[in-house]
Write a protein that holds these residues in place. Structure first.
Motif, mmCIF file in Angstrom:
data_model
loop_
_atom_site.group_PDB
_atom_site.id
_atom_site.type_symbol
_atom_site.label_atom_id
_atom_site.label_comp_id
_atom_site.label_asym_id
_atom_site.label_seq_id
_atom_site.Cartn_x
_atom_site.Cartn_y
_atom_site.Cartn_z
ATOM 1 N N LEU A 40 34.452 56.466 101.473
ATOM 2 C CA LEU A 40 33.520 56.640 102.533
ATOM 3 C C LEU A 40 34.334 56.255 103.888
ATOM 4 C CD1 LEU A 40 29.996 55.311 100.942
ATOM 5 C CD2 LEU A 40 30.692 57.878 101.952
ATOM 6 N N SER B 60 37.337 52.959 95.502
ATOM 7 C CA SER B 60 38.461 52.293 95.912
ATOM 8 C C SER B 60 38.311 51.029 96.911
ATOM 9 C CB SER B 60 39.257 53.288 96.951
ATOM 10 O OG SER B 60 39.557 54.422 96.253
ATOM 11 N N GLU C 38 31.454 49.572 88.346
ATOM 12 C CA GLU C 38 32.483 50.646 88.326
ATOM 13 C C GLU C 38 32.679 50.925 86.742
ATOM 14 O OE1 GLU C 38 34.233 53.014 90.434
ATOM 15 O OE2 GLU C 38 34.919 53.371 88.432
ATOM 16 N N PHE C 39 32.458 52.116 86.414
ATOM 17 C CA PHE C 39 32.644 52.276 84.844
ATOM 18 C C PHE C 39 34.451 52.504 84.688
ATOM 19 C CE2 PHE C 39 31.683 56.903 84.354
ATOM 20 C CZ PHE C 39 32.500 57.558 85.077
ATOM 21 N N ARG D 236 40.054 50.723 87.988
ATOM 22 C CA ARG D 236 39.623 50.401 89.441
ATOM 23 C C ARG D 236 38.960 49.199 89.558
ATOM 24 N NH1 ARG D 236 37.179 56.507 89.460
ATOM 25 N NH2 ARG D 236 39.349 57.686 89.218
ATOM 26 N N ASP E 237 29.403 51.338 82.738
ATOM 27 C CA ASP E 237 28.559 52.568 83.165
ATOM 28 C C ASP E 237 27.035 52.388 83.189
ATOM 29 O OD1 ASP E 237 27.263 55.247 82.949
ATOM 30 O OD2 ASP E 237 28.498 55.869 81.393
ATOM 31 N N VAL E 238 26.754 52.590 84.817
ATOM 32 C CA VAL E 238 25.410 52.216 85.031
ATOM 33 C C VAL E 238 24.505 53.150 84.675
ATOM 34 C CG1 VAL E 238 25.849 50.523 86.979
ATOM 35 C CG2 VAL E 238 25.946 53.017 87.435
ATOM 36 N N ASP F 92 26.803 55.946 95.017
ATOM 37 C CA ASP F 92 27.909 56.887 95.272
ATOM 38 C C ASP F 92 28.372 57.401 94.001
ATOM 39 O OD1 ASP F 92 29.860 58.583 96.165
ATOM 40 O OD2 ASP F 92 30.948 56.987 97.258
HETATM 41 C C1 LIG Z 1 33.603 58.848 95.162
HETATM 42 S S1 LIG Z 1 34.151 57.039 94.069
HETATM 43 C C2 LIG Z 1 33.187 55.788 95.302
HETATM 44 C C3 LIG Z 1 34.054 55.435 96.422
HETATM 45 C C4 LIG Z 1 33.574 54.385 97.177
HETATM 46 N N1 LIG Z 1 32.202 54.375 97.765
HETATM 47 C C5 LIG Z 1 34.655 54.005 98.241
HETATM 48 O O1 LIG Z 1 33.815 53.798 99.503
HETATM 49 O O2 LIG Z 1 35.610 53.674 98.032
HETATM 50 C C6 LIG Z 1 32.761 56.979 92.822
HETATM 51 C C7 LIG Z 1 32.970 56.059 91.800
HETATM 52 O O3 LIG Z 1 31.972 55.811 91.124
HETATM 53 C C8 LIG Z 1 32.432 55.713 89.632
HETATM 54 N N2 LIG Z 1 31.303 55.988 88.690
HETATM 55 C C9 LIG Z 1 31.061 57.373 88.427
HETATM 56 N N3 LIG Z 1 30.052 57.503 87.576
HETATM 57 C C10 LIG Z 1 29.735 56.109 87.360
HETATM 58 C C11 LIG Z 1 28.900 55.273 86.437
HETATM 59 N N4 LIG Z 1 27.963 56.175 85.475
HETATM 60 N N5 LIG Z 1 29.194 54.027 86.247
HETATM 61 C C12 LIG Z 1 29.698 53.264 87.094
HETATM 62 N N6 LIG Z 1 30.560 53.739 87.954
HETATM 63 C C13 LIG Z 1 30.767 55.260 87.957
HETATM 64 C C14 LIG Z 1 33.899 56.525 89.684
HETATM 65 O O4 LIG Z 1 34.794 55.874 88.584
HETATM 66 C C15 LIG Z 1 34.052 56.254 90.786
HETATM 67 O O5 LIG Z 1 35.411 55.177 90.895
#
Ligand SMILES: C[S@@+](CC[C@H](N)C(=O)[O-])C[C@H]1O[C@@H](n2cnc3c(N)ncnc32)[C@H](O)[C@@H]1O
Length: 250
Positions: free
Chosen positions: A85, A112, A133-134, A138, A161-162, A179
């Motif tokens: 973002l 990130s 974060e899953f 990261r 994994d939420v 996000d």
């Molecule tokens: C687009 S990135 C988020 C970027 C963040 N908002 C930033 O500004 O840096 C989406 C993240 O969500 C994580 N993600 C996706 N599904 C998930 C889940 N079910 N549980 C936890 N994390 C998840 C992905 O691994 C990824 O790192």
């Protein structure tokens, strides 16, 4: 050093922003034996120690400015591990979530850490961010960065994994930010995380189908006052045009 407060002079181990121009910024961690190559020549880290933040520092063929890191600078120069973002959306998110020092925020995914840095800066010194974060690596790297940036007291990183296992937080949050590709899968758990007196939830999605599905689920779970917003930067164009003389009749 801490991204959440300011100090005057550079120490060994500080994260420092090097400003060579608006389109040429770098982040370094000052280590007294290291050297950083710029287009103006080599910069010895040892020469930065004790220098006041904001100073002009000369290299062989030019100069740069050494700046105290901010969440906004970090967003422009961080190592990308995911899509991130940017400050335009972050400003809208922070405002709409009604964040202030002391707020408790739940976020997923950490990605990130671009948004996380801005959230922590806004809710410090007394607030807390619970970020989920899953992706194992990261989550680990984000935690290391928060520690290096002196903001680890204001954040808890959880590798989970939420969508599958939820936030497992009971009524502590003022705000939730999502996000995620399938945000509707965590709405129930997000509601459980929000304080009994209520709170705000923001979900960031690139596709209208995701927005629709999330809104439907929010409504089913009793969320009210839903708004869908898009924040666009637009140049203010000024041009000269000729208008025909108005015909005002006889
Ligand atoms: C687009 S990135 C988020 C970027 C963040 N908002 C930033 O500004 O840096 C989406 C993240 O969500 C994580 N993600 C996706 N599904 C998930 C889940 N079910 N549980 C936890 N994390 C998840 C992905 O691994 C990824 O790192």
């Amino acid at each position: 050093m801490s991204f959440a407060k300011y100090k005057d002079k550079i120490d060994d181990g500080d994260t420092v922003m090097l400003y060579l121009g608006f389109d040429n910024m770098h982040t370094i961690v000052v280590r007294k034996n290291d050297t950083f190559q710029t287009r103006y020549g080599a910069l010895r880290h040892v020469d930065l120690i004790g220098v006041r933040y904001g100073s002009k520092v000369h290299c062989k063929k030019g100069y740069l400015y050494v700046l105290y890191p901010t969440a906004e600078f970090w967003t422009t120069s961080l190592p990308h591990r995911t899509q991130i973002l940017y400050s335009t959306d972050i400003s809208l998110i922070t405002l709409q979530l009604d964040l202030k020092p002391g707020s408790v925020v739940v976020e997923s995914g950490t990605g990130s850490g671009s948004l996380s840095h801005a959230l922590i800066r806004t809710i410090a010194p007394t607030g807390h961010l619970h970020t989920f974060e899953f992706h194992d690596q990261r989550a680990k790297v984000a935690e290391e960065e928060f520690t290096r940036h002196g903001i680890s007291d204001n954040v808890t990183v959880t590798h989970r994994d939420v969508c599958q296992d939820g936030f497992q937080l009971d009524h502590i949050a003022d705000a939730v930010f999502l996000d995620l590709p399938k945000p509707w899968e965590v709405i129930k758990s997000a509601k459980q995380a929000l304080k009994f007196e209520g709170g705000r939830l923001c979900s960031f999605s690139p596709c209208i189908e995701q927005v629709q599905k999330t809104c439907e689920t929010l409504t089913q779970h009793g969320f009210v006052e839903l708004k869908t917003l898009e924040c666009l930067l637009r140049n203010y164009d000024v041009k000269t045009i000729n208008l025909p003389r108005a015909d005002l009749g006889p």
